[in-house]
Design an enzyme around this catalytic site. Structure first.
Site, mmCIF file in Angstrom:
data_model
loop_
_atom_site.group_PDB
_atom_site.id
_atom_site.type_symbol
_atom_site.label_atom_id
_atom_site.label_comp_id
_atom_site.label_asym_id
_atom_site.label_seq_id
_atom_site.Cartn_x
_atom_site.Cartn_y
_atom_site.Cartn_z
ATOM 1 C CE LYS A 104 -4.506 0.882 0.476
ATOM 2 N NZ LYS A 104 -5.581 -0.099 0.251
ATOM 3 N N GLY A 217 -20.577 6.966 3.295
ATOM 4 C CA GLY A 217 -19.687 7.193 2.169
ATOM 5 C C GLY A 217 -20.498 7.264 0.892
ATOM 6 N N GLY A 219 -18.533 7.560 -2.311
ATOM 7 C CA GLY A 219 -17.506 7.587 -3.349
ATOM 8 C C GLY A 219 -17.737 6.422 -4.306
ATOM 9 C CG ASN A 220 -15.255 3.422 -7.335
ATOM 10 O OD1 ASN A 220 -15.119 2.347 -6.767
ATOM 11 N ND2 ASN A 220 -15.350 3.508 -8.641
HETATM 12 N N1 GLU Z 1 -7.402 0.007 -2.957
HETATM 13 C C1 GLU Z 1 -8.182 -1.176 -3.122
HETATM 14 C C2 GLU Z 1 -8.216 -1.973 -1.836
HETATM 15 O O1 GLU Z 1 -8.032 -1.452 -0.757
HETATM 16 C C3 GLU Z 1 -7.763 -1.984 -4.335
HETATM 17 C C4 GLU Z 1 -6.328 -2.400 -4.370
HETATM 18 C C5 GLU Z 1 -5.889 -3.010 -5.694
HETATM 19 O O2 GLU Z 1 -6.693 -3.161 -6.599
HETATM 20 O O3 GLU Z 1 -4.707 -3.311 -5.775
HETATM 21 O O4 GLU Z 1 -8.513 -3.121 -1.837
#
Ligand code: GLU
Length: 409
Positions: A104, A217, A219-220
């Site tokens: 991350k 929320g 959002g997307n």
């Molecule tokens: N940010 C998204 C998550 O927390 C997707 C991560 C990704 O597709 O690598 O799962």
């Protein structure tokens, strides 16, 4: 209340390890990220001045495949947050059984304060600093809070320019014209809907009819989740964004809410609704509560007032360990983030696969595969819950721990 998300993550892992009697040396070895980098990004602002931004990338574990996880742009990003989020990605990818580890990243920034040009230069600046530690078979970033397909496109372009390679699988969550996958934008929300469908089947007796939903929320993730519930015979009675929430006992038309938010910039003032706060939303007398924004919104402070029968975690880390314990005592069904929101990264795997093999799948095909994958993940978690007589969260961790341990060996 200041809750460290990384401590939350560790406590969840330890709870599960206790239930399953996992080898403690192994648990100790997978607590901390393999590595993290902290970067400094100088940004030329439109007015000619320079500002310095701080960014991170944490690589938690790659026993099952390349590190994988999003990049978040937010003022509250911190090293501990990124470490926790990278940790959750390792377990999430194992639960949904895609061949990735966990990573991350993030930048401490409020993107609303930047012009489009500044945002692009910041995104490219981040890649200039992290490019040596990412790549299609090593670490594959994606969007997260406040980042999207356009930003992934800039980042990929910068990466390919610097490395002199064509490597679209370095980033997922790209827009279609940049090599993204059909269905990726919808995937996290839709995946949550597929899991909820299975939960409702399993718990039909306790839940009965006239089910109501409150979603924190908009959002997307929240909007596509709301869309995905269309066939489930549910009534969405509350929604919220960072400015506050709206409530209607009669139900909210999600398309009208989207149109209102688009034209006014906020949900507030939506016709036929009353205003509520984000805190009030969490305590509404609804059947299903869906935190779909940030971590640590359900804590020892408000957990006793939560009235929902099911909590579907579409945000990462919304529930503190104290709140979790209370929910377990109150027999509230908590469907953990590492299962409920894993549809996003599962579809990132499909995107990565298509890029690696130069294929292009239809949306129908992607969503069908995603549905089957989410059902399989749900089944293994549910069976594990029954076997160990434990919470869904510990069950999801046990499924993941076993798969990671196997790969490590
Ligand atoms: N940010 C998204 C998550 O927390 C997707 C991560 C990704 O597709 O690598 O799962």
């Amino acid at each position: 209340m200041n809750i460290n998300p990384f401590q939350t993550a560790i406590s969840q892992l330890e709870d599960a390890a206790k239930v399953a009697g996992t080898d403690l040396d192994f648990i100790e070895a997978i607590k901390y990220p393999d590595r993290y980098v902290e970067v400094t990004i100088p940004l030329k602002m439109d007015d000619g001045t320079q500002k310095i931004f701080q960014g991170f990338r944490a690589q938690h574990n790659n026993a099952r495949g390349p590190y994988k996880g999003g990049i978040r742009f937010h003022p509250q990003v911190s090293l501990d947050e990124v470490r926790a989020l990278s940790f959750w990605m390792t377990f999430k990818n194992a639960v949904v059984n895609v061949p990735f580890g966990g990573g991350k990243g993030g930048i401490i920034v409020d993107p609303k304060e930047l012009s489009e040009g500044e945002l692009e230069r910041l995104s490219r600046g981040y890649v200039k600093k992290i490019y040596p530690v990412i790549g299609p078979s090593f670490d594959v970033p994606a969007p997260d809070v406040n980042t999207n397909g356009k930003i992934m496109g800039w980042m990929l372009d910068e990466y390919e320019k610097i490395t002199g390679t064509k490597a679209p699988a370095t980033f997922t969550g790209k827009s279609l014209e940049n090599g993204g996958s059909q269905g990726r934008t919808e995937a996290t929300g839709f995946g949550g809907g597929y899991v909820l469908r299975e939960v409702l089947k399993e718990h039909a007796v306790e839940l009965k009819d006239n089910l109501t939903v409150a979603i924190q929320g908009f959002g997307n993730v929240a909007t596509y989740f709301a869309e995905s519930t269309a066939g489930l015979n549910l009534k969405i009675v509350a929604l919220s964004d960072s400015k506050g929430g709206v409530y209607s006992e009669l139900g909210i038309d999600v398309a009208a809410a989207e149109a209102h938010k688009k034209s006014t910039g906020a949900l507030r003032g939506l016709a036929g609704t009353t205003e509520i706060t984000n805190e009030q939303l969490l305590e509404l007398p609804v059947s299903i509560l869906v935190p779909a924004a940030f971590e640590n919104v359900l804590t020892a402070e408000n957990a006793a007032r939560v009235k929902a029968k099911v909590i579907l975690e579409l945000a990462n880390g919304p529930t503190s360990p104290e709140a979790d314990r209370l929910f377990e005592q109150k027999e509230i069904v908590v469907i953990p983030d590492i299962l409920a929101n894993s549809g996003g990264v599962a579809t990132s795997y499909y995107e990565w696969y298509q890029n690696m093999h130069n294929e292009s799948w239809t949306k129908e095909d992607v969503l069908k595969k995603l549905d089957a994958l989410m059902v399989a993940a749900w089944k293994s978690v549910h069976e594990t819950k029954v076997k160990y007589k434990t919470s869904y969260r510990s069950a999801a961790y046990i499924v993941a721990i076993n798969r990671i341990e196997e790969a490590t060996k």
